[in-house]
Scaffold this active site. Structure first.
Site: not given
Ligand code: OAD
Length: 260
Positions: A118, A115, A133
């Site tokens: 980064d 999720q 995401h």
């Protein structure tokens, strides 16, 4: 041996749990990981729902709301500034590296459904990563669809300004907001990976956001699930092993126990 004293191993029961995890890993050809924000806290990126997380420390959940962003993108860029700064400064931690080691040194088939936006799993060298995401790598203009590297916007955002495009639209990072569908192919790949796995590890997620929270439920009958999360999750009672401590520590100990 005193539990917790310098140079000693963790509590005996915890050591047994690490041994059990190592045994499950040893017996698995394919391992699927479902990861959340807790995976990256040890890289200096805050999570969302911990006591020290973004939502508990003043960032409203509505900054990731698509309608709110369309009405006024200002609050998103104001609040997200710190998060994106932390992401840009972050490097993969021991947990990310341990997962890549299972792929590279233990010869496991590794899939990571994350999720997190980064890209730290990718930076650690894990080849099959499904960013459910999205990621901060790119941003797209809401007006004309022009796509640019996310990093090209940071100077503007850092200066406290909104990255408007000359067409009147605004550059929105390619991350999934509430009210937006997840990237269909990525979600499908994640689901197939979980369904094909011999072992599923769920790391650093409160499992409160859907559809990501449903993924562990697609595991094969008989495929064990292991949870590593500092706080309780809805999956704990189905798990073969639960750890309530640092992902970096647990995975490093498991890789050491494997001797790879
Ligand atoms: P949460 O903040 O909801 O959950 C992170 C979990 O990780 C918490 O339960 C912590 O206890 C645990 N944790 C934190 N650091 C840890 C560590 N070092 N070791 C072990 N456990 C640790 O984050 P997510 O479940 O990822 O979505 O949140 C899901 C989604 O909600 C995010 O992707 C984001 C957010 O709104 C969007 O922005 C669309």
């Amino acid at each position: 041996m005193t539990p917790g004293s310098p140079g000693t191993s963790p509590l005996p029961s915890d050591r047994a749990a690490v041994e059990r995890l190592a045994e499950l890993i040893r017996g698995a050809g394919r391992i699927a990981f479902v990861t959340g924000a807790g995976m990256s806290t040890e890289s200096g990126i805050p999570d969302f729902r911990s006591a020290t997380g973004l939502y508990a420390t003043g960032t409203p959940e509505s900054i990731f709301d698509l309608d709110a962003f369309r009405r006024d993108p200002g609050p998103f860029f104001r609040y997200a500034r710190g998060l994106f700064e932390a992401i840009l400064a972050a490097r993969p931690n021991a947990g990310h590296r341990a997962i890549a080691a299972l792929q590279d040194r233990a010869g496991k088939e590794v899939d990571v459904a994350t999720q997190n936006i980064d890209t730290l799993h990718q930076q650690a060298g894990t080849r099959r990563v499904y960013p459910l995401h999205g990621t901060v790598e790119w941003a797209t203009c809401t007006g004309c669809g022009d796509r640019v590297a996310g990093e090209s916007l940071w100077d503007v955002v850092r200066a406290g300004r909104v990255p408007w495009h000359s067409c009147g639209g605004v550059y929105k990072p390619d991350v999934v907001f509430f009210g937006e569908p997840l990237p269909e192919k990525t979600l499908w790949q994640a689901r197939c990976a979980v369904a094909a796995a011999d072992l599923v590890l769920v790391l650093g997620t409160s499992l409160t956001v859907y559809p990501a929270a449903l993924l562990p439920g697609f595991r094969r009958r008989g495929a064990p699930v292991v949870v590593v999360n500092r706080t309780e999750t809805p999956l704990d009672r189905e798990a073969a092993v639960v750890f309530r401590r640092s992902i970096g520590e647990v995975l490093t100990e498991a890789v050491e126990a494997l001797g790879v």
